[in-house]
Design a protein around this motif. Sequence first.
Motif, mmCIF file in Angstrom:
data_model
loop_
_atom_site.group_PDB
_atom_site.id
_atom_site.type_symbol
_atom_site.label_atom_id
_atom_site.label_comp_id
_atom_site.label_asym_id
_atom_site.label_seq_id
_atom_site.Cartn_x
_atom_site.Cartn_y
_atom_site.Cartn_z
ATOM 1 N N PHE A 47 0.840 -1.209 0.000
ATOM 2 C CA PHE A 47 0.000 0.000 0.000
ATOM 3 C C PHE A 47 0.872 1.255 0.000
ATOM 4 O O PHE A 47 0.671 2.156 -0.823
ATOM 5 C CB PHE A 47 -0.906 -0.035 1.227
ATOM 6 N N LEU A 48 1.859 1.314 0.893
ATOM 7 C CA LEU A 48 2.747 2.466 0.922
ATOM 8 C C LEU A 48 3.508 2.611 -0.387
ATOM 9 O O LEU A 48 3.683 3.725 -0.904
ATOM 10 C CB LEU A 48 3.739 2.342 2.083
ATOM 11 N N ARG A 49 3.980 1.485 -0.928
ATOM 12 C CA ARG A 49 4.729 1.507 -2.196
ATOM 13 C C ARG A 49 3.906 2.137 -3.305
ATOM 14 O O ARG A 49 4.453 2.809 -4.200
ATOM 15 C CB ARG A 49 5.109 0.062 -2.575
ATOM 16 N N ASN A 50 2.601 1.927 -3.287
ATOM 17 C CA ASN A 50 1.750 2.416 -4.364
ATOM 18 C C ASN A 50 1.165 3.798 -4.111
ATOM 19 O O ASN A 50 0.621 4.406 -5.019
ATOM 20 C CB ASN A 50 0.667 1.381 -4.666
ATOM 21 N N LEU A 51 1.298 4.303 -2.899
ATOM 22 C CA LEU A 51 0.976 5.706 -2.632
ATOM 23 C C LEU A 51 2.160 6.617 -2.924
ATOM 24 O O LEU A 51 1.985 7.778 -3.312
ATOM 25 C CB LEU A 51 0.555 5.893 -1.175
ATOM 26 N N ALA A 84 9.018 10.528 4.279
ATOM 27 C CA ALA A 84 8.539 9.705 5.394
ATOM 28 C C ALA A 84 8.073 8.338 4.896
ATOM 29 O O ALA A 84 8.304 7.314 5.549
ATOM 30 C CB ALA A 84 7.404 10.421 6.126
ATOM 31 N N LEU A 85 7.423 8.315 3.738
ATOM 32 C CA LEU A 85 6.993 7.037 3.169
ATOM 33 C C LEU A 85 8.190 6.139 2.865
ATOM 34 O O LEU A 85 8.171 4.933 3.154
ATOM 35 C CB LEU A 85 6.203 7.287 1.878
ATOM 36 N N LYS A 86 9.238 6.710 2.286
ATOM 37 C CA LYS A 86 10.426 5.903 1.989
ATOM 38 C C LYS A 86 11.060 5.361 3.269
ATOM 39 O O LYS A 86 11.479 4.193 3.326
ATOM 40 C CB LYS A 86 11.441 6.748 1.219
ATOM 41 N N ALA A 87 11.118 6.197 4.289
ATOM 42 C CA ALA A 87 11.688 5.745 5.564
ATOM 43 C C ALA A 87 10.866 4.599 6.152
ATOM 44 O O ALA A 87 11.417 3.621 6.678
ATOM 45 C CB ALA A 87 11.762 6.914 6.542
ATOM 46 N N ASP A 88 9.544 4.707 6.069
ATOM 47 C CA ASP A 88 8.688 3.641 6.599
ATOM 48 C C ASP A 88 8.832 2.355 5.792
ATOM 49 O O ASP A 88 8.812 1.251 6.355
ATOM 50 C CB ASP A 88 7.229 4.093 6.611
ATOM 51 N N LEU A 89 8.958 2.478 4.477
ATOM 52 C CA LEU A 89 9.150 1.284 3.660
ATOM 53 C C LEU A 89 10.449 0.577 4.026
ATOM 54 O O LEU A 89 10.504 -0.651 4.068
ATOM 55 C CB LEU A 89 9.126 1.659 2.175
ATOM 56 N N ASP A 90 11.489 1.342 4.309
ATOM 57 C CA ASP A 90 12.745 0.737 4.782
ATOM 58 C C ASP A 90 12.514 -0.073 6.051
ATOM 59 O O ASP A 90 13.074 -1.167 6.225
ATOM 60 C CB ASP A 90 13.789 1.823 5.071
ATOM 61 N N GLN A 91 11.699 0.477 6.947
ATOM 62 C CA GLN A 91 11.453 -0.179 8.230
ATOM 63 C C GLN A 91 10.506 -1.369 8.104
ATOM 64 O O GLN A 91 10.723 -2.420 8.707
ATOM 65 C CB GLN A 91 10.859 0.836 9.220
ATOM 66 N N VAL A 92 9.453 -1.196 7.322
ATOM 67 C CA VAL A 92 8.409 -2.223 7.253
ATOM 68 C C VAL A 92 8.834 -3.395 6.385
ATOM 69 O O VAL A 92 8.516 -4.559 6.694
ATOM 70 C CB VAL A 92 7.089 -1.611 6.722
ATOM 71 N N HIS A 93 9.556 -3.127 5.293
ATOM 72 C CA HIS A 93 9.883 -4.208 4.361
ATOM 73 C C HIS A 93 11.374 -4.411 4.152
ATOM 74 O O HIS A 93 11.792 -5.481 3.699
ATOM 75 C CB HIS A 93 9.214 -3.961 3.006
ATOM 76 N N ASP A 136 -4.116 12.839 5.912
ATOM 77 C CA ASP A 136 -3.013 12.393 6.771
ATOM 78 C C ASP A 136 -3.047 13.071 8.138
ATOM 79 O O ASP A 136 -2.750 12.455 9.161
ATOM 80 C CB ASP A 136 -1.671 12.687 6.100
ATOM 81 N N LEU A 137 -3.424 14.335 8.143
ATOM 82 C CA LEU A 137 -3.461 15.092 9.396
ATOM 83 C C LEU A 137 -4.666 14.724 10.252
ATOM 84 O O LEU A 137 -4.656 14.943 11.468
ATOM 85 C CB LEU A 137 -3.496 16.594 9.104
ATOM 86 N N TYR A 161 2.813 9.203 9.546
ATOM 87 C CA TYR A 161 1.748 9.847 10.302
ATOM 88 C C TYR A 161 2.262 10.861 11.324
ATOM 89 O O TYR A 161 1.476 11.400 12.103
ATOM 90 C CB TYR A 161 0.908 8.777 11.010
ATOM 91 N N ARG A 162 3.566 11.089 11.339
ATOM 92 C CA ARG A 162 4.145 12.054 12.268
ATOM 93 C C ARG A 162 4.586 13.304 11.507
ATOM 94 O O ARG A 162 5.135 13.221 10.408
ATOM 95 C CB ARG A 162 5.345 11.449 13.011
ATOM 96 N N PHE A 163 4.344 14.440 12.107
ATOM 97 C CA PHE A 163 4.668 15.723 11.480
ATOM 98 C C PHE A 163 5.548 16.511 12.450
ATOM 99 O O PHE A 163 5.063 17.373 13.186
ATOM 100 C CB PHE A 163 3.384 16.493 11.160
#
Length: 223
Positions: A47-51, A84-93, A136-137, A161-163
């Motif tokens: 999902f994140l990859r496609n957003l 932030a999405l790229k950082a999360d993808l690193d962590q999640v996958h 997102d907010l 989800y963090r700002f």
Amino acid sequence: MDIGVEAASFSSALRSRTHVLHGQAERSGFIADMLRGRASRLGYAIFLRNLLPAYEQLEAGLDRHRTNPLIREVALRAVYRADALKADLDQVHGRNWRGALPLLPAGKRYADHVARAAQGKGEGLLGHAYVRYLGDLNGGQVLSRLLAKSLDLPPEALSFYRFPLIEDLEGFRLGYRAALDRSADHGLEWSIALDAAAQAFALNIEVSEAVNDAVAERAVNPS
């Protein structure tokens, strides 16, 4: 009804135009699974990859138009999400996510639509910014808590989800809506932005459903 005439403000017109689609999005595919605590870690990564491509196009477009009075008040890097999405993808996958996770046709269509919205005066970017960043907010904060619990994700995997540059989320949300309203004072053709916002929800629904299909396909053909 001519929503551009009847609505009290541009931001309220956006809300009225997308209200039904918003509800549909919450009941669709992978988004519904996240809200019900049934999401898988793989599905979330896809999902994140496609957003991500849609956010990359949105933020590139906002930056390109940031001197345009129509755009400049909503081109705020404090809400940009691509990094932030790229950082999360690193962590999640893991750092191999670009090669390991599919960019689905629905994700590409979403990104392509945002890229087209950035053409000309970029008016369609306002609709996409409304859908993505205010989502997102707002609802994103609920999703963060649900995902932390259901997928056992640590805070460093929920950067999306963090700002950190925003101290008062509620105040910022109000200010962002006001910025959208002021953008409409600069010769905005409302219908372009309203149509873009509606299309953003439709494309988000398409991505959500495509992610569930991709997860089901992986389950049948794990290779």
